[in-house]
Design an enzyme around this catalytic site. Structure first.
Site, PDB file in Angstrom:
ATOM      1  N   GLY A  21       0.140   6.617  -9.366  1.00  0.00           N
ATOM      2  CA  GLY A  21       0.865   7.766  -8.832  1.00  0.00           C
ATOM      3  C   GLY A  21       2.337   7.504  -8.578  1.00  0.00           C
ATOM      4  CG  ASN A  22       3.860   3.485  -7.791  1.00  0.00           C
ATOM      5  OD1 ASN A  22       2.902   3.508  -8.573  1.00  0.00           O
ATOM      6  ND2 ASN A  22       4.600   2.423  -7.618  1.00  0.00           N
ATOM      7  CE  LYS A 139      -9.938  11.471  -7.635  1.00  0.00           C
ATOM      8  NZ  LYS A 139      -9.213  10.337  -7.076  1.00  0.00           N
ATOM      9  CE  LYS A 223      -3.904   4.680 -12.959  1.00  0.00           C
ATOM     10  NZ  LYS A 223      -4.192   4.453 -11.593  1.00  0.00           N
ATOM     11  CE  LYS A 285      -4.768   1.463  -7.864  1.00  0.00           C
ATOM     12  NZ  LYS A 285      -4.822   2.566  -8.828  1.00  0.00           N
TER      13      LYS A 285
HETATM   14  P1  ADP Z   1      -2.359   4.540  -7.885  1.00  0.00           P
HETATM   15  O1  ADP Z   1      -1.846   5.865  -7.427  1.00  0.00           O
HETATM   16  O2  ADP Z   1      -1.292   3.567  -8.278  1.00  0.00           O
HETATM   17  O3  ADP Z   1      -3.453   4.633  -8.909  1.00  0.00           O
HETATM   18  P2  ADP Z   1      -3.740   4.278  -5.322  1.00  0.00           P
HETATM   19  O4  ADP Z   1      -2.760   4.918  -4.415  1.00  0.00           O
HETATM   20  O5  ADP Z   1      -4.971   5.008  -5.668  1.00  0.00           O
HETATM   21  O6  ADP Z   1      -2.988   3.794  -6.634  1.00  0.00           O
HETATM   22  O7  ADP Z   1      -4.169   2.830  -4.781  1.00  0.00           O
HETATM   23  C1  ADP Z   1      -3.198   1.904  -4.333  1.00  0.00           C
HETATM   24  C2  ADP Z   1      -3.310   1.849  -2.828  1.00  0.00           C
HETATM   25  O8  ADP Z   1      -4.551   1.251  -2.471  1.00  0.00           O
HETATM   26  C3  ADP Z   1      -2.309   0.983  -2.107  1.00  0.00           C
HETATM   27  O9  ADP Z   1      -1.095   1.659  -1.888  1.00  0.00           O
HETATM   28  C4  ADP Z   1      -3.042   0.681  -0.791  1.00  0.00           C
HETATM   29  O10 ADP Z   1      -2.632   1.575   0.220  1.00  0.00           O
HETATM   30  C5  ADP Z   1      -4.508   0.976  -1.082  1.00  0.00           C
HETATM   31  N1  ADP Z   1      -5.446  -0.106  -0.805  1.00  0.00           N
HETATM   32  C6  ADP Z   1      -6.693   0.095  -0.299  1.00  0.00           C
HETATM   33  N2  ADP Z   1      -7.344  -1.074  -0.160  1.00  0.00           N
HETATM   34  C7  ADP Z   1      -6.493  -2.041  -0.584  1.00  0.00           C
HETATM   35  C8  ADP Z   1      -6.605  -3.459  -0.684  1.00  0.00           C
HETATM   36  N3  ADP Z   1      -7.707  -4.100  -0.312  1.00  0.00           N
HETATM   37  N4  ADP Z   1      -5.547  -4.142  -1.182  1.00  0.00           N
HETATM   38  C9  ADP Z   1      -4.416  -3.507  -1.558  1.00  0.00           C
HETATM   39  N5  ADP Z   1      -4.250  -2.150  -1.481  1.00  0.00           N
HETATM   40  C10 ADP Z   1      -5.280  -1.429  -1.000  1.00  0.00           C
HETATM   41 MG    MG Z   2      -1.387   6.447  -5.273  1.00  0.00          MG
END
Ligand code: ADP
Ligand code: MG
Length: 323
Positions: A21-22, A139, A223, A285
Site C-alpha cells: 500500500g505505501n 477479508k 496480493k 506476507k
Molecule cells: P502492505 O500494504 O505493504 O501490503 P500491510 O500494511 O498489510 O502491508 O502490512 C505491513 C504492516 O504489518 C506493517 O506496517 C506493520 O504495522 C504490520 N505488522 C503486523 N505484524 C507485524 C510483525 N510481526 N512484524 C512487522 N510488521 C507487522
Molecule cells: Mg499497508
C-alpha cells in the site's frame, strides 16, 4: 557478485517485486490521484535501479485503498449507475495502477539511460468455486459505516461485521489463489525483454461454474499469496515483498521486539503458528514467503521499498530460504 550460486546481475535471474500500500498511496493512506502518482513515482526508483543492474524484473502490487474507493462510489451511485461486481473493481484498479506503474517505470528507466520496454498485463487468477472462504468471508474491505447504514446492504446479501467503535465493515471471501491464468502472456513479455506488471490486487478472481465455464467471482485474493504463486509460475528466483517496514518482527510492538533476518521456512512457520504476525498484514506476507520458497524459489525477502536492491542480494530484510 554471486552467493549461493546466484549471479545477481544476470538477465537469467528473475526478481518479482510485490508492492504494498505505501507504494501506491500517500503516507496517511490518502488516495487522491496526485498522491497515488507521487507514491508510485517514488516506488519506481528502486525498481528502476534493480532493472538497471541487469536482472529481469516483474512487478505486482496491492490495491486495497483503490478498491475501497470504487466500492464507496458503487454504493453512493447505486441508484443512478449500476454497481459492478468485485472482480470488475479489481480489473479496474489493475488498469489504473498498471498504466501509472508503466509510465513511472519508463520515466525512471529513461533517467538512467536504460532502454527497457514496460507493459502491464490484466491478469485473472483461478480460485476454487468451493473454497471454504466463500462460506466464511473474512477479508474486510471498503469503508466503515454505522449499523443502520450497513443494514440495507446486509439485506441485499452482503456480509458486514461489527468492528466495535469503528463501526461496521463489509467482509468478503479471500480464497486461495490456485493458478494465474494470464501467466503465459506475462512470460512472453519477459522473454521479449519487457519489465512486466502483472497479478495486481491479487488478480481478478475467477472460478469454473457448474457448466465448467470460467466466470468472475465476488472475492478478493490476497496480493502477497498471489505474488508467491505468480512468482513460481513465472519461474522467479527471488520474491521481494516490499512493504513499509524493513523486517518481519517477532514480538512486534512489544519491548521484546526482534527483527528477523536470515531465516528458514521451518523456523519462520514456527513463529507464525505462535501468532507473531498480524493476520491481515504481516501474516500473509510471511505465508507467501514460505510458499514461494517451498515451491522452489531461491529466496523470498520481506523488506521496505528503499531496501529492495540489498534485499535481492540477501543483505537486508527478512530473508527466507529453504534451510
Ligand atoms: P502492505 O500494504 O505493504 O501490503 P500491510 O500494511 O498489510 O502491508 O502490512 C505491513 C504492516 O504489518 C506493517 O506496517 C506493520 O504495522 C504490520 N505488522 C503486523 N505484524 C507485524 C510483525 N510481526 N512484524 C512487522 N510488521 C507487522
Ligand atoms: Mg499497508
Amino acid at each position: 557478485m554471486t552467493a549461493e550460486g546466484v549471479n545477481f546481475y544476470s538477465p537469467c535471474v528473475l526478481v518479482l517485486i510485490a508492492l504494498g500500500g505505501n507504494a501506491m498511496t500517500g503516507p496517511d493512506g490518502s488516495a487522491r490521484p496526485g498522491e497515488q502518482i507521487a507514491a508510485i513515482r517514488r516506488a519506481a526508483e528502486p525498481i528502476a535501479d534493480l532493472a538497471a543492474s541487469g536482472v529481469t524484473v516483474a512487478v505486482t502490487h496491492g490495491n486495497g485503498p483503490q478498491v475501497g474507493n470504487l466500492l464507496t462510489k458503487n454504493e453512493l451511485a447505486a441508484g443512478i449507475v449500476p454497481p459492478v461486481p468485485l472482480d470488475w473493481c479489481v480489473a479496474q484498479t489493475q488498469g489504473t495502477l498498471g498504466f501509472i506503474l508503466v509510465t513511472e517505470l519508463e520515466r525512471a528507466l529513461a533517467r538512467r539511460g536504460v532502454e527497457r520496454p514496460v507493459a502491464s498485463v490484466v491478469s485473472r487468477t483461478l480460485v476454487d468455486h468451493d473454497d471454504p472462504a466463500f462460506t466464511e468471508p473474512t477479508k474486510p474491505i471498503g469503508r466503515y459505516l454505522p449499523a443502520e447504514q450497513a443494514a440495507p446492504l446486509i439485506e441485499h446479501g452482503q456480509t458486514w461485521r461489527d468492528f466495535g467503535d469503528r463501526g461496521w465493515r463489509r467482509v468478503v471471501a479471500s480464497p486461495r489463489p490456485r493458478q494465474v491464468l494470464d501467466v503465459a502472456a506475462a512470460r512472453a513479455l519477459l522473454t521479449a525483454g519487457f519489465i512486466v506488471v502483472a497479478g495486481g490486487g491479487g488478480g481478478i478472481p475467477m472460478a469454473y461454474n457448474a457448466d465448467r465455464e470460467l466466470v468472475g467471482v465476488e472475492a478478493v485474493i490476497d496480493k502477497d499469496l498471489n505474488a508467491a504463486l505468480l512468482g513460481r509460475e513465472l519461474g522467479a528466483d527471488i520474491l521481494v515483498i516490499a512493504t513499509d517496514v524493513p523486517h518481519a518482527v517477532v514480538g512486534y510492538g512489544t519491548p521484546d521486539a526482534q527483527p528477523l533476518g536470515a531465516i528458514s521456512v521451518e523456523e519462520l512457520r514456527r513463529y507464525a503458528v505462535a501468532g507473531h504476525f498480524g493476520s491481515g498484514s504481516m501474516g500473509p506476507k510471511v505465508e507467501a514467503a514460505c510458499r514461494f520458497v517451498e515451491a522452489g524459489g531461491t529466496r523470498a525477502v520481506i523488506t521496505s521499498l528503499d531496501q529492495i536492491a540489498a534485499g535481492v542480494r540477501g543483505e537486508t530484510g527478512t530473508v527466507v530460504t529453504a534451510s
